[in-house]
Design a protein around this motif. Structure first.
Motif, PDB file in Angstrom:
ATOM      1  N   ALA A 185       0.836  -1.206   0.000  1.00  0.00           N
ATOM      2  CA  ALA A 185       0.000   0.000   0.000  1.00  0.00           C
ATOM      3  C   ALA A 185       0.870   1.254   0.000  1.00  0.00           C
ATOM      4  CB  ALA A 185      -0.922  -0.008   1.214  1.00  0.00           C
ATOM      5  N   ASN A 186       0.205   2.399  -0.146  1.00  0.00           N
ATOM      6  CA  ASN A 186       0.917   3.666  -0.034  1.00  0.00           C
ATOM      7  C   ASN A 186       1.473   3.799   1.381  1.00  0.00           C
ATOM      8  OD1 ASN A 186      -1.919   3.800   0.657  1.00  0.00           O
ATOM      9  ND2 ASN A 186      -1.606   5.969   1.092  1.00  0.00           N
ATOM     10  N   GLY A 187       2.659   4.355   1.530  1.00  0.00           N
ATOM     11  CA  GLY A 187       3.362   4.344   2.809  1.00  0.00           C
ATOM     12  C   GLY A 187       2.878   5.349   3.838  1.00  0.00           C
ATOM     13  N   GLY A 188       2.091   6.352   3.439  1.00  0.00           N
ATOM     14  CA  GLY A 188       1.791   7.421   4.372  1.00  0.00           C
ATOM     15  C   GLY A 188       0.514   7.267   5.160  1.00  0.00           C
ATOM     16  N   VAL A 189      -0.168   6.132   5.072  1.00  0.00           N
ATOM     17  CA  VAL A 189      -1.434   5.969   5.770  1.00  0.00           C
ATOM     18  C   VAL A 189      -1.202   5.927   7.281  1.00  0.00           C
ATOM     19  CG1 VAL A 189      -1.376   3.442   5.669  1.00  0.00           C
ATOM     20  CG2 VAL A 189      -3.573   4.620   5.779  1.00  0.00           C
ATOM     21  N   THR A 190      -2.111   6.513   8.052  1.00  0.00           N
ATOM     22  CA  THR A 190      -1.915   6.647   9.499  1.00  0.00           C
ATOM     23  C   THR A 190      -2.234   5.342  10.226  1.00  0.00           C
ATOM     24  OG1 THR A 190      -4.196   7.331   9.941  1.00  0.00           O
ATOM     25  CG2 THR A 190      -2.624   9.058   9.323  1.00  0.00           C
ATOM     26  N   LYS A 191      -1.715   5.220  11.462  1.00  0.00           N
ATOM     27  CA  LYS A 191      -1.963   4.039  12.284  1.00  0.00           C
ATOM     28  C   LYS A 191      -3.452   3.912  12.600  1.00  0.00           C
ATOM     29  CE  LYS A 191      -0.533   1.627  16.489  1.00  0.00           C
ATOM     30  NZ  LYS A 191      -1.900   1.259  16.850  1.00  0.00           N
ATOM     31  N   GLU A 192      -4.117   5.039  12.793  1.00  0.00           N
ATOM     32  CA  GLU A 192      -5.547   5.018  13.077  1.00  0.00           C
ATOM     33  C   GLU A 192      -6.320   4.379  11.923  1.00  0.00           C
ATOM     34  OE1 GLU A 192      -9.179   8.108  14.237  1.00  0.00           O
ATOM     35  OE2 GLU A 192      -7.273   8.866  13.461  1.00  0.00           O
ATOM     36  N   VAL A 193      -5.930   4.710  10.699  1.00  0.00           N
ATOM     37  CA  VAL A 193      -6.580   4.134   9.523  1.00  0.00           C
ATOM     38  C   VAL A 193      -6.322   2.634   9.463  1.00  0.00           C
ATOM     39  CG1 VAL A 193      -6.551   4.070   6.998  1.00  0.00           C
ATOM     40  CG2 VAL A 193      -6.542   6.277   8.204  1.00  0.00           C
ATOM     41  N   ILE A 194      -5.085   2.243   9.742  1.00  0.00           N
ATOM     42  CA  ILE A 194      -4.730   0.819   9.731  1.00  0.00           C
ATOM     43  C   ILE A 194      -5.560   0.056  10.756  1.00  0.00           C
ATOM     44  CG2 ILE A 194      -2.885  -0.843  10.191  1.00  0.00           C
ATOM     45  CD1 ILE A 194      -0.926   1.347   9.209  1.00  0.00           C
ATOM     46  N   ASP A 195      -5.650   0.581  11.962  1.00  0.00           N
ATOM     47  CA  ASP A 195      -6.420  -0.068  13.028  1.00  0.00           C
ATOM     48  C   ASP A 195      -7.897  -0.192  12.640  1.00  0.00           C
ATOM     49  OD1 ASP A 195      -4.121  -0.279  14.506  1.00  0.00           O
ATOM     50  OD2 ASP A 195      -4.536   1.481  15.757  1.00  0.00           O
ATOM     51  N   ASN A 196      -8.410   0.835  11.988  1.00  0.00           N
ATOM     52  CA  ASN A 196      -9.806   0.812  11.581  1.00  0.00           C
ATOM     53  C   ASN A 196     -10.058  -0.269  10.532  1.00  0.00           C
ATOM     54  OD1 ASN A 196     -12.474   1.633  11.597  1.00  0.00           O
ATOM     55  ND2 ASN A 196     -12.142   3.352  10.195  1.00  0.00           N
TER      56      ASN A 196
END
Length: 395
Positions: free
Chosen positions: A368-379
């Motif tokens: 995936a694109n590298g800049g996604v936030t941890k909050e987005v990942i957790d969601n």
């Protein structure tokens, strides 16, 4: 000089050309019931041809099938019998056939597709991805499982000598379990007929508990080998009953062979689990129409809206930003309205593997694109249902 090729549906008067092309390009020439079976699917599939004037020089069949994804049954296009005559290869014919098959599947409501690749890299290029690891096992006589001696209620039949009531109950049980087992395919009457034509020596045995089928095995016995074709059990008790039935053949077989999922912890409860086991990866999946696929997807707990951008060179209708709201409602959006750090951007092949459960969200992040936030990942992690897919059918 490169020939002018036209891609179109193969007309019935050209079906014999389909047989000739298949027989030339595949190892074994079909005859008898196998040829009858192939002809049935030529007639009942989306049969695409690459025509050089009046001659069919390339072909592809899209079989009208289905696939369960986390409890939801999707119409599925099964790609098979892909072939081109050698003198017409390296001319882009296969690319044209693949592109047309994607368009046709989208129009026909087949929002997901499965195939067995002759080349993983070739089909990955067009958006398909591996999604199931098969474990092939071979159990010698001395390692046969032992689950005690008791009298189980088992009814047995064969395709040669069918028992109509038992057969109907087996078909119903199989489809009930297919909905529960991620990646499975429900079988209609035509598919059972296909199995009978292609594997006429099959025996079928059903284990009954409280007058209901709780487990089923389809098998052949040849050259002292008990070859398992299907093994479906609703729980461990039924599984053990089926193994007792299988090992009751000890006097007449020396080896048990079969295929299961590499995630099944196969043999964990066997007294002697050390026997030959090999893993193969020979089945691939692709989401054909992302928007419609997502609308039916059984989302888990969505705490905040999800955003995913799909890259799909050969399915341009999929190249969009999608928003999945907390109620599971899906909509397409202008990608300029959302910051990149909130968007999971994925190529279609990786996205497909994630949505069917083969790749976890963490696995997927490598692509995936590298800049996604941890909050987005957790969601995202809480929204994809658990359960690795298992797909055993052949076409």
């Amino acid at each position: 000089m490169i020939s002018i090729i036209e891609i179109k549906l193969i007309s019935p008067e050209d079906y014999q050309q389909v047989h000739r092309l298949r027989d030339y390009c595949f190892p074994n020439k079909y005859a008898g019931t196998r040829r009858e079976d192939f002809h049935y699917w030529v007639e009942h599939s989306l049969t695409l041809g690459a025509y050089n004037e009046e001659k069919v020089v390339g072909q592809l069949l899209v079989l009208p099938l289905n696939m369960t994804v986390h409890g939801v049954s999707y119409e599925m296009g099964g790609i098979g019998f892909v072939a081109t005559y050698p003198e017409h290869r390296n001319q882009g014919i296969m690319k044209k056939l693949m592109l047309q098959s994607l368009k046709e599947m989208r129009e026909n409501g087949q929002f997901i597709s499965v195939l067995a690749p002759f080349s993983v890299s070739f089909y990955r290029y067009f958006g398909w991805e591996l999604f199931f690891e098969k474990l092939h096992y071979s159990i010698p006589n001395e390692a046969f499982p032992n689950f005690g001696h008791q009298v189980d209620v088992v009814k047995r039949m064969s395709f040669e000598w069918p028992e109509e009531v038992v057969f109907q109950e087996i078909q119903q049980f199989f489809n009930e379990q297919a909905i529960k087992n991620n990646g499975s395919m429900k079988r209609d009457g035509a598919w059972w007929q296909r199995l009978a034509r292609r594997e006429p020596n099959s025996h079928l045995a059903a284990y009954y508990r409280d007058h209901q089928i709780a487990g089923y095995v389809r098998y052949e016995i040849s050259n002292l080998t008990f070859l398992i074709k299907d093994f479906v059990a609703e729980d461990s008790v039924a599984e053990q009953a089926i193994w007792r039935f299988i090992t009751s053949h000890t006097a007449s077989v020396k080896t048990i062979e079969g295929v299961t999922s590499n995630n099944s912890h196969f043999g964990f409860h066997f007294e002697q689990p050390q026997f030959k086991q090999e893993i193969t990866k020979d089945v691939m999946v692709r989401i054909v129409y992302v928007f419609e696929f997502l609308k039916r997807y059984p989302w888990g707990d969505i705490r905040q809206p999800l955003y995913v951008y799909i890259k799909d060179t050969f399915g341009p209708w999929n190249e969009n930003l999608y928003k999945i709201n907390k109620n599971g409602h899906v909509e397409e959006m202008d990608e300029n309205l959302v910051e990149d750090k909130h968007i999971l951007a994925l190529p279609i092949h990786v996205f497909s593997a994630m949505m069917v459960g083969y790749l976890t969200v963490n696995d997927t992040l490598r692509y995936a694109n590298g800049g996604v936030t941890k909050e987005v990942i957790d969601n995202w992690q809480g929204t994809i249902p658990s359960g690795r897919p298992a797909f055993y059918e052949y076409f």
